[in-house]
Design a protein around this motif. Structure first.
Motif, PDB file in Angstrom:
ATOM      1  N   GLY A  81       0.793  -1.219   0.000  1.00 27.08           N
ATOM      2  CA  GLY A  81       0.000   0.000   0.000  1.00 27.08           C
ATOM      3  C   GLY A  81       0.826   1.270   0.000  1.00 27.08           C
ATOM      4  O   GLY A  81       0.289   2.364   0.006  1.00 27.08           O
ATOM      5  N   ALA A  82       2.166   1.145  -0.017  1.00 27.32           N
ATOM      6  CA  ALA A  82       3.005   2.339  -0.056  1.00 27.32           C
ATOM      7  C   ALA A  82       3.870   2.293  -1.308  1.00 27.32           C
ATOM      8  O   ALA A  82       4.512   1.290  -1.568  1.00 27.32           O
ATOM      9  N   TYR A  83       3.845   3.354  -2.094  1.00 25.70           N
ATOM     10  CA  TYR A  83       4.649   3.314  -3.311  1.00 25.70           C
ATOM     11  C   TYR A  83       5.275   4.650  -3.675  1.00 25.70           C
ATOM     12  O   TYR A  83       5.592   4.908  -4.836  1.00 25.70           O
ATOM     13  N   MET A  84       5.495   5.501  -2.653  1.00 23.94           N
ATOM     14  CA  MET A  84       6.081   6.809  -2.957  1.00 23.94           C
ATOM     15  C   MET A  84       7.550   6.692  -3.361  1.00 23.94           C
ATOM     16  O   MET A  84       8.010   7.423  -4.234  1.00 23.94           O
TER      17      MET A  84
ATOM     18  N   LEU B 191      -1.968   7.442  -0.084  1.00 20.71           N
ATOM     19  CA  LEU B 191      -3.334   7.420   0.417  1.00 20.71           C
ATOM     20  C   LEU B 191      -4.128   6.393  -0.392  1.00 20.71           C
ATOM     21  O   LEU B 191      -4.403   6.602  -1.573  1.00 20.71           O
ATOM     22  N   VAL B 192      -4.456   5.291   0.246  1.00 22.56           N
ATOM     23  CA  VAL B 192      -5.098   4.190  -0.483  1.00 22.56           C
ATOM     24  C   VAL B 192      -6.224   3.585   0.360  1.00 22.56           C
ATOM     25  O   VAL B 192      -6.524   4.054   1.442  1.00 22.56           O
TER      26      VAL B 192
ATOM     27  N   ILE C 156      -3.747   3.776   4.895  1.00 18.82           N
ATOM     28  CA  ILE C 156      -4.808   2.958   4.323  1.00 18.82           C
ATOM     29  C   ILE C 156      -6.122   3.259   5.017  1.00 18.82           C
ATOM     30  O   ILE C 156      -6.273   3.059   6.217  1.00 18.82           O
ATOM     31  N   VAL C 157      -7.043   3.783   4.237  1.00 18.62           N
ATOM     32  CA  VAL C 157      -8.321   4.204   4.793  1.00 18.62           C
ATOM     33  C   VAL C 157      -9.264   3.005   4.818  1.00 18.62           C
ATOM     34  O   VAL C 157      -9.348   2.241   3.863  1.00 18.62           O
ATOM     35  N   ILE C 158      -9.943   2.859   5.928  1.00 14.82           N
ATOM     36  CA  ILE C 158     -10.793   1.691   6.129  1.00 14.82           C
ATOM     37  C   ILE C 158     -12.216   2.138   6.423  1.00 14.82           C
ATOM     38  O   ILE C 158     -12.428   3.023   7.252  1.00 14.82           O
ATOM     39  N   ASP C 159     -13.180   1.540   5.737  1.00 14.27           N
ATOM     40  CA  ASP C 159     -14.566   1.921   5.995  1.00 14.27           C
ATOM     41  C   ASP C 159     -15.246   0.886   6.877  1.00 14.27           C
ATOM     42  O   ASP C 159     -14.656  -0.102   7.299  1.00 14.27           O
TER      43      ASP C 159
ATOM     44  N   GLN D 223      -1.524 -13.465 -10.746  1.00 18.39           N
ATOM     45  CA  GLN D 223      -1.115 -12.855  -9.482  1.00 18.39           C
ATOM     46  C   GLN D 223      -2.303 -12.110  -8.886  1.00 18.39           C
ATOM     47  O   GLN D 223      -2.898 -11.264  -9.557  1.00 18.39           O
ATOM     48  N   VAL D 224      -2.621 -12.437  -7.665  1.00 21.63           N
ATOM     49  CA  VAL D 224      -3.681 -11.706  -6.980  1.00 21.63           C
ATOM     50  C   VAL D 224      -3.023 -10.788  -5.978  1.00 21.63           C
ATOM     51  O   VAL D 224      -2.249 -11.247  -5.143  1.00 21.63           O
ATOM     52  N   CYS D 225      -3.322  -9.516  -6.063  1.00 25.52           N
ATOM     53  CA  CYS D 225      -2.723  -8.595  -5.113  1.00 25.52           C
ATOM     54  C   CYS D 225      -3.476  -8.670  -3.795  1.00 25.52           C
ATOM     55  O   CYS D 225      -4.690  -8.513  -3.755  1.00 25.52           O
ATOM     56  N   LEU D 226      -2.745  -8.935  -2.726  1.00 23.81           N
ATOM     57  CA  LEU D 226      -3.345  -8.911  -1.401  1.00 23.81           C
ATOM     58  C   LEU D 226      -2.642  -7.868  -0.543  1.00 23.81           C
ATOM     59  O   LEU D 226      -2.476  -8.037   0.657  1.00 23.81           O
ATOM     60  N   GLY D 227      -2.214  -6.810  -1.185  1.00 25.87           N
ATOM     61  CA  GLY D 227      -1.690  -5.669  -0.440  1.00 25.87           C
ATOM     62  C   GLY D 227      -2.825  -5.097   0.389  1.00 25.87           C
ATOM     63  O   GLY D 227      -3.994  -5.401   0.149  1.00 25.87           O
ATOM     64  N   THR D 228      -2.482  -4.251   1.349  1.00 27.28           N
ATOM     65  CA  THR D 228      -3.507  -3.797   2.284  1.00 27.28           C
ATOM     66  C   THR D 228      -4.652  -3.078   1.587  1.00 27.28           C
ATOM     67  O   THR D 228      -5.820  -3.251   1.932  1.00 27.28           O
ATOM     68  N   ALA D 229      -4.325  -2.267   0.583  1.00 33.61           N
ATOM     69  CA  ALA D 229      -5.373  -1.502  -0.082  1.00 33.61           C
ATOM     70  C   ALA D 229      -6.345  -2.437  -0.793  1.00 33.61           C
ATOM     71  O   ALA D 229      -7.559  -2.262  -0.732  1.00 33.61           O
TER      72      ALA D 229
END
Lengths: 639, 163
Positions: free
Chosen positions: A212-215, A367-368, A442-445, B87-93
């Protein structure tokens, strides 16, 4: 050098139209290659290849709406461009100087359109210092970087400053490491500089393993010279002549662009022997990482550079004194190095004017999650979570409720709604039981189960723990076992206390930072969402209606219009019914894939998730006949 | 595929391994084992046992040491892959946008678990921890083609595209 820059700038006609196209990994995935090919083809067709320049830049950050195309000199910004749009863009906007409304950004709430990139709310509220160059620079052309003042800082350092003065400037700027720990970079440099042993090494950490981080990738892909310049300045201050850049092999574009950048920098004399005639020598080698989260830890990364398995070394030996091949080695992450040229060019005082008391400068966040505008966000330290998530991120997707935001990667923590107004910096996040990490946000709903999320992180860390020390290896496994039980409905009294106890031991007794922080996702979710754990354990209920073993899908007979949609889509054939017959799910056949829930029309919403209560018995056969009600089409599909 | 065919394939393969090893040896740098294995992985899509034996011989490194490195890293595979890699992405997002359901669906559909290859060698299923295109999540990548914003109902259709 000034002469060279002048020549490059003079050689550019500012009024000549040119197109920039975002070509970072995210836009690559959304088809930027096809768009680029279409542009080339269309320009040739219309005979405009001479008059119109095309530049493929790095990531612009607004990945939600990629690929992003900007037309200069007017700076008209089009989003989500497809190859089919290209002929119209060339004839209408480039030739005809007319704007194509539908490709502009439209504010979801008002429908108001923005012509320029900087007018889009996503960008308007950002302060882009480190990330700025990405919008204009073709990363494979050093001239683009030079035209924007690139390598000026390096020249200044080599011509005017002693290594001590450079070190002093960075120390005074209070630059803290952007990779996770937030350790002052200047102090780290000083330790390596003063450590006994030659040669000394400087290292760029671009292992960026946090999901979730790619900066870091975006900087490396979009502006590699910036990182090289920072690294070379650091090497000069520290007294190193050999640098390494450690890049994950999952980042092929970054590796390619960096390779080109190193070659070009050598050609221009910014790297290699006798840099800019100063007598200072510095060379850089690229090392590809092979996919191991723990190898992003500094001592593990240094093992990997030596060609060994990337496992951490005990922390009482500092890598800044004894790192690669037991020589003093200074490691900083990509974003940290990218800040260095700015600090040198504009001075420590300027840098200190941005940010909070303890954290200076800007930070790039990724921001994901379930936020409207996914992307990379650069803001001054101290910006509040609310500003980032709502003003820039545009709030929560699909009108759902905000539940929490997870920061700091897998070993970070969860921050609930009541802390949305917290200014974000290194110290504040730590105070809340989370951390800055590399800047993942990581925004969570409301539909995400917190317990399952904790299980997810523990599962991730379990796989990634190298297994060298017992507290981390065994602690994570036991935690995973307990959490898997809890989400599957096998939770029992005492589980929560056991999780806490294991977590405390791991914190105190693990060998490296992975282990000492690995319990964070569990401890911080327990801190703020203990009731969700309790519901899973005591009531066998998942409040978010997420955990597969604790929920059932059920069709409400009074709402079902017998439209056959779910029946036809069910992969298991678990739904019975007919054209005028209420549909019923056979619970024994249901695999809980959720397809029926997804396809049930939003106007009907007959499929329901239930948890903690038994599924009502199916309607008696005699009552299943219904007058077929008409389903009106339209409306957005439910998620 | 006939036996002779396999044999020539192995021989040409080993020649390529030899070339890769030579390339690194010539440069005479220290610590290139990981880089070498990565090259072999990308050449063959896995690291065959014969290649490891050859590296061990040529570099005078014990096989155990090579296996240790090759089994440690996610990017290296010691088993052959299928024709298509899913490939299945299971990253947090992707996780919070419903990726677990996608993985479930793929496993059910292909009748294998992640990390495995179907019996007919058509598909290998792998989970990855973030591909960095979080805006498209949940994401499934088949042979380098990105499929974004996937729902469980879309899974079957995507697989059908790859024979």
């Amino acid at each position: 050098m000034r002469e060279l820059r002048r020549k490059i700038v003079a050689g550019r006609d500012l009024n000549k139209p040119f197109i920039t196209l975002c070509s970072g990994t995210a836009c690559h995935a959304t088809g930027s290659d096809a768009v680029a090919a279409a542009i080339q083809e269309e320009l040739e067709k219309q005979g405009l290849t001479e008059q119109v320049g095309v530049r493929r830049t790095g990531c612009h950050g607004f990945c939600e709406r990629g690929p992003i195309l900007v037309i200069y000199p007017e700076e008209i910004c089009y989003l989500g461009v497809t190859p089919e749009d290209v002929p119209e863009i060339v004839s209408e906007t480039i030739k005809g100087k007319r704007i194509i409304e539908r490709l502009l950004y439209a504010e979801p709430s008002t429908g108001e359109r923005s012509v320029h990139e900087q007018d889009i709310p996503f960008y308007k509220h950002q302060t882009r210092l480190v990330f700025k160059g990405n919008l204009w620079i073709d990363p494979t052309k050093i001239e683009d970087y030079l035209a924007l003042g690139g390598y000026k800082a390096l020249a200044k350092v080599l011509e005017e400053k002693t290594p001590e003065e450079v070190l002093e400037e960075v120390k005074r700027a209070n630059l803290r490491g952007r990779g996770g720990g937030g350790f002052p970079a200047g102090r780290k440099w000083e330790t390596t500089r003063n450590a006994a042993g030659e040669p000394k090494y400087v290292i760029v950490n671009c292992d960026e393993g946090d999901p979730g981080a790619y900066m870091d990738r975006s900087i490396m892909e979009g502006n590699p010279h910036r990182v090289l310049e920072g690294l070379t300045i650091g090497a000069y201050a520290i007294g190193s002549h050999q640098g390494f850049v450690y890049v994950r092999q999952e980042y092929p574009i970054a590796i390619a662009n960096l390779g080109v950048a190193i070659e070009q920098a050598k050609e221009y004399g910014f790297l290699g022997e006798n840099i800019l005639g100063s007598g200072f020598n510095f060379d850089v080698k690229v090392h590809r990482g092979a996919g191991a989260f723990v190898s992003g830890e500094s001592s593990a990364l240094m093992n990997a550079i030596e060609g060994k398995v990337g496992e951490p070394r005990p922390k009482y030996i500092h890598t800044s004194e004894s790192g690669v091949w037991d020589k003093p080695s200074n490691l900083n992450n990509v974003e940290t190095w990218a800040n260095v040229p700015l600090i040198i060019a504009k001075g420590a005082d300027w840098f200190n004017s941005i940010g909070t008391e303890g954290s200076k400068g800007t930070k790039i966040f990724s921001l994901v999650g379930t936020v409207n505008n996914t992307g990379l966000v650069e803001v001054p330290m101290g910006t509040t979570l609310r500003e980032i998530i709502y003003k820039i991120g545009g709030g929560i997707r699909g009108g759902k409720r905000f539940k929490s935001v997870q920061t700091g990667g897998p070993s970070g923590g969860i921050i609930p709604e009541q802390f949305l107004d917290t200014p974000v910096d290194f110290d504040e996040l730590t105070r809340l039981g989370s951390m800055m990490g590399s800047g993942g946000m990581i925004v969570i709903d409301e539909e995400t189960c917190i317990v399952d999320l904790a299980r997810y992180f523990v599962d991730f860390l379990c796989d990634e723990s190298c297994g060298k020390c017992v507290p981390c290896r065994e602690g994570l496994r036991r935690m995973r076992e307990i959490l898997e039980g809890v989400v599957a409905g096998r939770g029992k009294e005492g589980d929560i206390e056991m999780l806490e106890e294991i977590g405390e031991v791991m914190k105190k007794a693990s060998l490296c930072a992975l282990g000492t922080t690995a319990a964070n996702p569990v401890l911080s979710t327990l801190r703020y969402f203990r009731d969700e754990y309790e519901a899973h354990i005591a009531e066998k209920r998942c409040p978010a209606l997420f955990c597969k073993d604790l929920i059932s899908y059920y069709i409400e007979p009074e709402k079902c219009v017998a439209c056959l949609l779910c029946l036809k889509n069910c992969p298991e054939g678990a739904i019975s019914g007919g054209k005028k017959k209420v549909h019923v799910i056979d619970q024994s056949k249901c695999v809980k894939c959720g397809i029926c829930f997804d396809v049930c029309p939003p106007k009907v919403r007959a499929v329901k998730k239930i948890s903690g209560v038994p599924v009502p018995p199916p309607v008696p056969e005699a009552e299943r006949e219904i007058e077929r009600r008409k389903v009106r089409s339209g409306g957005e599909r439910r998620r | 595929m006939g036996k002779t065919n396999l044999k020539t394939e192995l021989e040409t393969g080993l020649e390529r391994v030899e070339e890769i090893i030579e390339g690194y040896k010539e440069r005479g740098e220290e610590g290139f084992l990981i880089q070498l294995l990565l090259d072999i992985q990308s050449e063959f899509n896995w690291i065959p046992r014969e290649a490891i034996a050859r590296i061990s011989e040529r570099l005078r490194v014990p096989k155990s040491k090579i296996y240790r490195v090759a089994s440690f890293y996610e990017a290296m595979s010691l088993t052959p892959a299928g024709r298509h890699t899913v490939q299945v992405c299971l990253g947090t997002a992707c996780q919070v946008r419903g990726a677990p359901k996608i993985l479930d669906r793929l496993e059910e559909r292909l009748r294998i678990k992640e990390g495995e290859t179907t019996l007919d060698r058509r598909f290998s299923l792998r989970r990855v921890n973030c591909l960095g295109c979080c805006a498209m999540g949940p994401v499934v990548v088949v042979d380098g083609n990105y499929h974004g914003k996937i729902t469980p109902a879309m899974v079957a259709g995507i697989l059908e595209k790859y024979a």
